[in-house]
Enzyme design. Structure first.
Site, PDB file in Angstrom:
ATOM      1  N   GLU A 277       0.821  -1.215   0.000  1.00  0.00           N
ATOM      2  CA  GLU A 277       0.000   0.000   0.000  1.00  0.00           C
ATOM      3  C   GLU A 277       0.860   1.272   0.000  1.00  0.00           C
ATOM      4  OE1 GLU A 277      -3.056  -0.108   3.024  1.00  0.00           O
ATOM      5  OE2 GLU A 277      -4.411   1.075   1.779  1.00  0.00           O
ATOM      6  N   HIS A 298       7.833 -26.580   1.313  1.00  0.00           N
ATOM      7  CA  HIS A 298       7.069 -27.659   0.691  1.00  0.00           C
ATOM      8  C   HIS A 298       5.927 -27.148  -0.170  1.00  0.00           C
ATOM      9  CE1 HIS A 298       9.169 -30.635   3.154  1.00  0.00           C
ATOM     10  NE2 HIS A 298       9.210 -29.661   4.039  1.00  0.00           N
ATOM     11  N   LYS A 412     -13.839   2.145  -2.279  1.00  0.00           N
ATOM     12  CA  LYS A 412     -14.605   2.376  -1.045  1.00  0.00           C
ATOM     13  C   LYS A 412     -15.861   3.196  -1.358  1.00  0.00           C
ATOM     14  CE  LYS A 412     -10.672   2.359   2.139  1.00  0.00           C
ATOM     15  NZ  LYS A 412      -9.867   3.150   3.078  1.00  0.00           N
TER      16      LYS A 412
HETATM   17  O1  PA5 Z   1      -2.849   1.861   6.043  1.00  0.00           O
HETATM   18  C1  PA5 Z   1      -3.918   2.316   5.763  1.00  0.00           C
HETATM   19  O2  PA5 Z   1      -4.097   3.530   5.622  1.00  0.00           O
HETATM   20  C2  PA5 Z   1      -5.108   1.416   5.569  1.00  0.00           C
HETATM   21  O3  PA5 Z   1      -4.774   0.091   5.497  1.00  0.00           O
HETATM   22  C3  PA5 Z   1      -6.072   1.607   6.738  1.00  0.00           C
HETATM   23  O4  PA5 Z   1      -5.432   1.218   7.921  1.00  0.00           O
HETATM   24  C4  PA5 Z   1      -7.340   0.792   6.537  1.00  0.00           C
HETATM   25  O5  PA5 Z   1      -7.950   1.119   5.318  1.00  0.00           O
HETATM   26  C5  PA5 Z   1      -8.310   1.048   7.673  1.00  0.00           C
HETATM   27  O6  PA5 Z   1      -8.588   2.413   7.771  1.00  0.00           O
HETATM   28  P1  PA5 Z   1      -9.200   3.020   9.069  1.00  0.00           P
HETATM   29  O7  PA5 Z   1      -8.226   2.866  10.172  1.00  0.00           O
HETATM   30  O8  PA5 Z   1      -9.469   4.458   8.733  1.00  0.00           O
HETATM   31  O9  PA5 Z   1     -10.461   2.275   9.355  1.00  0.00           O
END
Ligand code: PA5
Length: 425
Positions: A277, A298, A412
């Site tokens: 990410e 394995h 989203k």
């Molecule tokens: O790293 C990130 O920004 C994302 O993985 C968020 O942690 C994830 O989308 C969850 O978001 P939030 O903490 O706003 O619910």
């Protein structure tokens, strides 16, 4: 603590043999300059979570409140709001925490049904974590948990069953917590989800599990101190420069993390998210691959050895000679298993890791070994901050922003639209 190496070869020899010395040195210089800038700025907030910080007391209080009244804790949260905690508490089963912790981080109707069947609502606490306070999965699970607890516990005590972590401001999760009258801890506004493991997001579950928050943060500090004092040899800086050089000059497009400890399986999931990410942007990025040794020898090793040579492999190992159950020599010999006679399970795993790395190197793969001296809070804290710094330094070398995730936001928005349009019977 931990150290890194490249087998019997020095990094210099490895680079020279691959014709990468000049390219690596250029990337290293850039990485070191960046690291020095971070150090001068007091480092990034995620790395600065102090062992005696002002949030230590609120974390301890929230943990005490949870452990006093619950046998089970459900941590609601997804992505960065769950994976760090999962990775951190995975070593807790060697400790003595009394509360069982459940982390249903992927929304799944069947898992939730099962959880509600297995747990006792009167003895269950729910920790809802969302930085934005708007994540659909977490909010849906929260509403489902509330209805389940309301039906099975005393309605008057409802707020006592919940704790929230979210940013200050007007957001659904916060409003929900305020209405319930439950404790709300502030998610640090300057730390992103996938970088939040050392904040209250990861450390409250750690405290509930009986592990030491202080030790996690002390381990992280030790790595930060080394990063500041010796950036040119720090694991994070050298790792970033090497990843970038291999990507630019050897078409290495995947990074493999393969710890030889079952308790680090969750760590590979945390790392996978952090790397993917943070770095998958603008048509660039290297794909994280997760494996755990020896079991994945394995299942995936054939590909790593004989498939495309497109991976930078990092092994995380713990020298385990003499550790674990010892195999009875007479019994082993009776079955012709002389090579096992008197050896421990730890001996076997350590030799397997060594053999696998050597085989990969013999096939021309680049293999880095990070050695930790045990599954301690300090070592895990150090690993967390080292890999977060490595990610950030790699992003700098790539020229991308490690801290945003613009592409996933579109999905989203569409999910919310489709849910809105759904006909309800
Ligand atoms: O790293 C990130 O920004 C994302 O993985 C968020 O942690 C994830 O989308 C969850 O978001 P939030 O903490 O706003 O619910």
């Amino acid at each position: 603590m931990f150290s890194y190496s490249f087998g019997n070869q020095s990094l210099e020899t490895l680079l020279e043999a691959a014709g990468l010395t000049a390219a690596f040195n250029a990337n290293l210089e850039k990485a070191v300059t960046y690291a020095k800038g971070l150090a001068a700025d007091g480092l990034l907030p995620f790395a600065r979570q102090a062992a005696d910080g002002p949030d230590m007391e609120p974390i301890a209080q929230a943990a005490a409140r949870i452990t006093a009244n619950a046998d089970d804790l459900i941590v609601l949260g997804t992505g960065g709001s769950s994976l760090g905690a999962q990775a951190a508490i995975a070593i807790a089963r060697f400790n003595k925490g009394t509360v069982r912790i459940h982390t249903p981080d992927s929304l799944c109707p069947f898992e939730m049904d099962l959880l509600f069947k297995e747990l006792e609502p009167r003895r269950t606490h729910v920790l809802a974590v969302s930085k934005s306070g708007t994540t659909a999965e977490t909010l849906a699970q929260l509403l489902a948990c509330r209805a389940w607890i309301e039906a099975g516990a005393h309605a008057a005590d409802l707020g006592d069953h919940f704790t929230f972590i979210t940013e200050p401001g007007d957001r659904p999760l916060r409003t929900y917590g305020e209405k319930l009258g439950s404790p709300i801890l502030d998610h640090p506004t300057d730390v992103g989800g996938r970088f939040s493991v050392l904040t209250n997001v990861g450390m409250l579950p750690v405290a509930v599990s009986g592990l030491s928050v202080r030790a996690f943060r002390e381990g992280a500090k030790e790595v930060c101190d080394n990063f500041i004092a010796h950036p040119e040899t720090a694991t994070a800086v050298v790792g970033a420069a090497l990843t970038q050089t291999l990507n630019e000059h050897k078409d290495i497009t995947q990074v493999l993390i393969m710890p030889y400890a079952e308790s680090l399986r969750a760590f590979t999931r945390w790392h996978g998210q952090l790397w993917a990410e943070s770095l998958g942007k603008d048509g660039l990025g290297t794909t994280p691959i997760r494996a755990v040794g020896p079991v994945d020898q394995h299942s995936q090793l054939q590909l790593f050895l004989d498939g495309p040579n497109d991976k930078f492999c990092t092994f995380v190992t713990i020298p385990s000679y003499g550790k674990g159950p010892r195999i009875d020599p007479a019994e082993a010999k009776a079955y012709g298993l002389d090579y096992m006679a008197g050896r421990t399970i730890g001996d076997t795993v350590t030799c397997q890791s060594r053999a696998t790395q050597e085989t990969l190197r013999a096939k021309g793969r680049t293999v880095r070994e990070i050695v930790i001296d045990g599954l301690s809070e300090q070592n895990l804290g150090g690993l967390f901050v080292s890999f977060m710094l490595e990610t950030v330094v790699t992003a700098h070398l790539m020229g991308v922003n490690a801290f945003d995730q613009p592409a996933v936001e579109e999905g989203k928005i569409l999910t919310r639209q489709y849910l809105n349009e759904l006909d309800i019977e």
